[in-house]
Design an enzyme around this catalytic site. Structure first.
Site, PDB file in Angstrom:
ATOM      1  N   GLU A 296      89.438  48.227  54.136  1.00 53.61           N
ATOM      2  CA  GLU A 296      90.702  47.832  54.763  1.00 53.61           C
ATOM      3  C   GLU A 296      90.546  47.616  56.274  1.00 53.61           C
ATOM      4  OE1 GLU A 296      93.437  50.914  53.420  1.00 53.61           O
ATOM      5  OE2 GLU A 296      93.840  49.765  51.601  1.00 53.61           O
ATOM      6  N   ARG A 329      83.954  58.200  52.230  1.00 47.74           N
ATOM      7  CA  ARG A 329      84.941  57.791  51.230  1.00 47.74           C
ATOM      8  C   ARG A 329      84.480  56.598  50.388  1.00 47.74           C
ATOM      9  NH1 ARG A 329      90.061  56.362  53.037  1.00 47.74           N
ATOM     10  NH2 ARG A 329      91.240  57.588  51.556  1.00 47.74           N
ATOM     11  N   LYS A 365      88.900  58.890  45.271  1.00 51.56           N
ATOM     12  CA  LYS A 365      90.301  59.073  44.880  1.00 51.56           C
ATOM     13  C   LYS A 365      90.389  59.338  43.377  1.00 51.56           C
ATOM     14  CE  LYS A 365      92.427  56.419  48.586  1.00 51.56           C
ATOM     15  NZ  LYS A 365      93.408  55.422  49.032  1.00 51.56           N
ATOM     16  N   ASP A 370      94.518  53.344  43.600  1.00 55.40           N
ATOM     17  CA  ASP A 370      95.037  53.911  44.848  1.00 55.40           C
ATOM     18  C   ASP A 370      96.264  54.790  44.649  1.00 55.40           C
ATOM     19  OD1 ASP A 370      95.430  54.422  47.478  1.00 55.40           O
ATOM     20  OD2 ASP A 370      96.090  52.425  48.044  1.00 55.40           O
ATOM     21  N   GLU A 398     103.090  58.563  48.870  1.00 58.41           N
ATOM     22  CA  GLU A 398     103.174  57.165  49.286  1.00 58.41           C
ATOM     23  C   GLU A 398     103.735  56.267  48.191  1.00 58.41           C
ATOM     24  OE1 GLU A 398      99.399  55.622  50.483  1.00 58.41           O
ATOM     25  OE2 GLU A 398     100.133  53.567  50.640  1.00 58.41           O
TER      26      GLU A 398
HETATM   27  C1  BDP Z   1      96.243  53.501  50.991  1.00 53.99           C
HETATM   28  C2  BDP Z   1      97.222  53.589  52.085  1.00 53.99           C
HETATM   29  C3  BDP Z   1      96.631  53.364  53.436  1.00 53.99           C
HETATM   30  C4  BDP Z   1      95.404  54.239  53.611  1.00 53.99           C
HETATM   31  C5  BDP Z   1      94.450  53.981  52.477  1.00 53.99           C
HETATM   32  C6  BDP Z   1      93.231  54.884  52.498  1.00 53.99           C
HETATM   33  O1  BDP Z   1      98.229  52.627  51.852  1.00 53.99           O
HETATM   34  O2  BDP Z   1      97.606  53.651  54.398  1.00 53.99           O
HETATM   35  O3  BDP Z   1      94.804  54.020  54.837  1.00 53.99           O
HETATM   36  O4  BDP Z   1      95.090  54.231  51.257  1.00 53.99           O
HETATM   37  O5  BDP Z   1      93.174  55.772  51.662  1.00 53.99           O
HETATM   38  O6  BDP Z   1      96.827  54.096  49.871  1.00 53.99           O
HETATM   39  O7  BDP Z   1      92.346  54.716  53.324  1.00 53.99           O
END
Ligand code: BDP
Length: 700
Positions: A296, A329, A365, A370, A398
């Site tokens: 991201e 991660r 995760k 997500d 979230e």
């Molecule tokens: C997503 C979130 C974002 C996080 C990302 C992460 O929307 O804000 O930065 O995960 O885990 O769920 O890095």
């Protein structure tokens, strides 16, 4: 007049504990025990204590002793004191006893009813601290200590909170106010909150805290910020909690002025080595780094043609002499329109198995996408025998209504932990494959720490499951509800039932039957199943539901992306055939026609509509249960939760109606009996915007 006054005093005394309760104390409520017989029985056993040979001057032991005095003092209504100072030191006394680590494992403890009183044994300071919290929990929940025999040790060494807190005080995906860490006033001002935060964490066995966001800021490595972090570390240390930081991969450039952050570049390596040495000078027990790289938009080793292992190892090498670790991660995915996002972490990390240094853990995760209301477990669990993994759970909600919906996460945590990966034969549960648990914190500056009062239960549940993953959600909630509310057994049971049912209720009104990621753009609040216009394909709900006039669902079998092949054959067998695939994962793994016949004989379309309706009815049930507790739980929190439940009912109906309106525009099928027509047309739901979610800048 006097009569009325005494009546008033009487009322205040009898209902006092049902009034003012702002939630700040969390589950650590040490109010005097109302049952006199019980209180006297405890007093007989615990009024005095002996510390014998145990050195109580260390920071952790000081915390343990102060918690013991505070807790028992409050619960018993009298101060407790060392046995030798007692007038009559003959009576029973609580004794602390240090034993070898062969008898009680690190951080573990034993509590036993021996001949001359209750004995708390541990082989290290942290064990005593955790033992004190356990003892207080027993007394607070009114459990008899006669014949008590408890032996506990954490099943996982790493039990860590990840705060997504920014240096400007905002919290990414935080729904309980701002960050509790005040970088402005640190290091001089040690807010009582830091201490109470550490107490709460330690009380459920959490032993690590990452105080900065995974979307990291290099500034944290500047000496002034390090001083501030060191002040936090000192508070945490006294509660057995190590401080960790997130490392922005490009820090050598941003802070060090280098031209590259290439992990194989000698200048980059020595920048990190020096930086790490600097940190350890200030924080001798610094835990290490969490890194989000090439994900991201975050910088990472891939920019230099290096692998995640090369990036992680470079940092690990710098930390290794000090005993620090890297939590790297696995949350990576690219924007290839042909790719199935659910497969990417596995594809990236399985080939790197065996290539990481010993002090690297890969943080995965729970699900392959997500933090959705429901996902199958990530196929990475058990698939990297040479690489220790951490399970990353999101405690902040979230994608589950954020701070406003009552959704107890313990069943979701245990669902993942108990899932059998079959990677090493039957019984290779996710819990058995991981070295520890990381939880994205839901804590903020709200008076009660977590916004919705029930969100406290998620913090509690995270700590307890990390300590002992085999605890059931029910056991955890029984503890929490007993400690947090003063209700009788039936009130406690009602709270437990609400929490246990709530997650499934939420799944039903948001993403039933294995649907996923149907949330509106950006803030992820409210429904947006029609959204298909975002910059990257895998950010769009339509990418996940794949709904059209023919059917719905994501084909992850051989005929589709074949993500299923990433699982062990036994798991594949469970999900491969839509006729036998458990309905809660059906549309995750299969694309099916609207008139597909479900296992229960229902048509898929009808079942989908009914699931949304069931979710909405579930929120009504939650509200009814809670209404029935009026007068049994304190009025402040009762009122607050009631308000939230109204929001949840309204928004569950919004989810149902918007989703059904959209899917019906594709399926063209009538809404089945028992499910109301959407209150508005699809255009209305599409037109709604939600500019209020935290972190969203309201637009004109
Ligand atoms: C997503 C979130 C974002 C996080 C990302 C992460 O929307 O804000 O930065 O995960 O885990 O769920 O890095």
């Amino acid at each position: 007049m006097l009569k009325y006054l005494s009546l008033l005093v009487f009322c205040l005394l009898t209902t006092g504990s049902l009034l003012a309760e702002d939630g700040y104390r969390l589950w650590l409520r040490y109010d005097r025990i109302a049952n006199e017989d019980l209180r006297t029985a405890y007093l007989d056993q615990l009024r005095t204590f002996r510390t014998g040979e145990v050195d109580t001057t260390t920071a952790i032991m000081q915390s343990a002793m102060s918690e013991l005095r505070r807790g028992l003092g409050g619960l018993l209504g009298e101060s407790i004191y060392p046995a030798r100072a007692a007038q009559n030191s003959e009576g029973a006394s609580l004794s602390l006893q240090r034993v070898g680590s062969d008898e009680v494992a690190a951080e573990g403890y034993r509590i036993e009813d021996a001949d001359d009183g209750i004995v708390l044994s541990a082989s290290d300071d942290a064990g005593f601290l955790y033992g004190v919290f356990h003892l207080l929990r027993l007394v607070q929940s009114g459990e008899s200590l006669d014949g008590v025999s408890v032996a506990e040790a954490p099943r996982k060494a790493i039990r860590i909170l990840n705060h997504w807190d920014n240096l400007d005080g905002t919290v990414e995906r935080g729904y309980a106010g701002f960050s509790i860490f005040e970088w402005h006033t640190l290091p001089e001002i040690i807010d009582q909150r830091y201490i109470d935060y550490a107490r709460a964490c330690a009380s459920v066995g959490i032993n690590g805290s990452v105080v900065t966001n995974v979307n990291a800021n290099s500034l944290i490595f500047r000496p002034d910020y390090q001083e501030k972090a060191a002040a936090l570390a000192e508070v945490f240390r006294a509660y057995g909690i190590k401080l960790y930081l997130t490392a922005r991969f490009s820090s050598p450039m941003e802070l060090g002025g280098l031209e590259t952050a290439d992990p194989l570049d000698p200048a980059v390596k020595s920048w990190w080595t020096e930086k790490v040495n600097e940190i350890y000078e200030r924080i001798p027990d610094f835990g290490g780094f969490v890194v989000k790289a090439n994900s991201e938009g975050q910088p990472g080793p891939r920019e230099y043609g290096r692998s995640h292992a090369e990036g992680a190892n470079m940092l690990a090498e710098a930390l290794e002499p000090h005993g620090g670790i890297v939590m790297w991660r696995a949350f990576v995915y690219n924007s290839d329109p042909e790719a199935d996002r659910a497969m990417q972490a596995y594809e990236e990390f399985v080939p790197l198995d065996g290539k990481f240094r010993d002090n690297v853990l890969v943080q995965v995760k729970n699900g392959p996408i997500d933090f959705q209301p429901r996902e199958p477990f990530s196929p990475l669990f058990g698939a990297t025998p040479e690489t220790p993994l951490l399970l990353e759970l999101q405690i902040t909600k979230e994608y589950l209504g954020q701070g406003t919906h009552l959704v107890g996460l313990a069943p979701m945590f245990t669902e993942t932990l108990d899932a059998d990966t079959y990677q090493d034969g039957k019984g290779t549960t996710v819990a058995s494959t991981v070295a520890g648990l990381a939880g994205v914190a839901n804590i903020g500056t709200d008076r009660n720490w977590t916004g919705h009062p029930f969100n406290q239960a998620d913090w509690y549940a995270f700590g307890r499951t990390a300590w002992q993953p085999s605890l059931t959600a029910k056991e955890i909630y029984e503890e929490w509800a007993t400690l947090t509310y003063d209700g009788d057994e039936s009130a406690t049971n009602t709270i437990v039932e609400m929490l246990l049912a709530s997650r499934e209720i939420c799944v039903n009104y948001m993403t039933p039957l294995g649907l996923t990621h149907q949330m509106a753009t950006g803030h992820h609040y409210g429904p947006g199943p029609w959204v298909a216009n975002l910059g990257r394909p895998e950010w769009n709900p339509a990418y996940y539901n794949r709904a059209d006039s023919m059917g719905i669902g994501f084909d992850r079998t051989e005929s589709g992306s074949n993500a299923l092949a990433q699982y062990a054959p036994e798991v594949q067998a469970m999900f491969a055939d839509p006729k036998t695939c458990p309905p809660e994962y059906l549309l995750w793994f299969h694309h099916l026609p609207w008139d597909w016949n479900m296992q229960n004989g229902e048509r898929l379309w009808d079942e989908l509509c009914r699931s949304y309706q069931e979710g909405v009815e579930g929120t009504q049930w939650l509200a009814e249960q809670w209404a029935g507790l009026e007068g049994q739980v304190d009025s402040d929190r009762h009122r607050e939760v009631s308000q939230y439940l109204q929001v949840q009912q309204r928004e569950a109906a919004w989810w149902r109606d918007a989703s059904i309106a959209y899917f019906q525009s594709l399926s063209g099928l009538p809404i089945p009996a028992g499910v109301p027509e959407p209150a508005h047309n699809l255009a209305y739901y599409k037109s709604l915007s939600y500019p209020y979610a935290p972190g969203i800048r309201p637009q004109w």
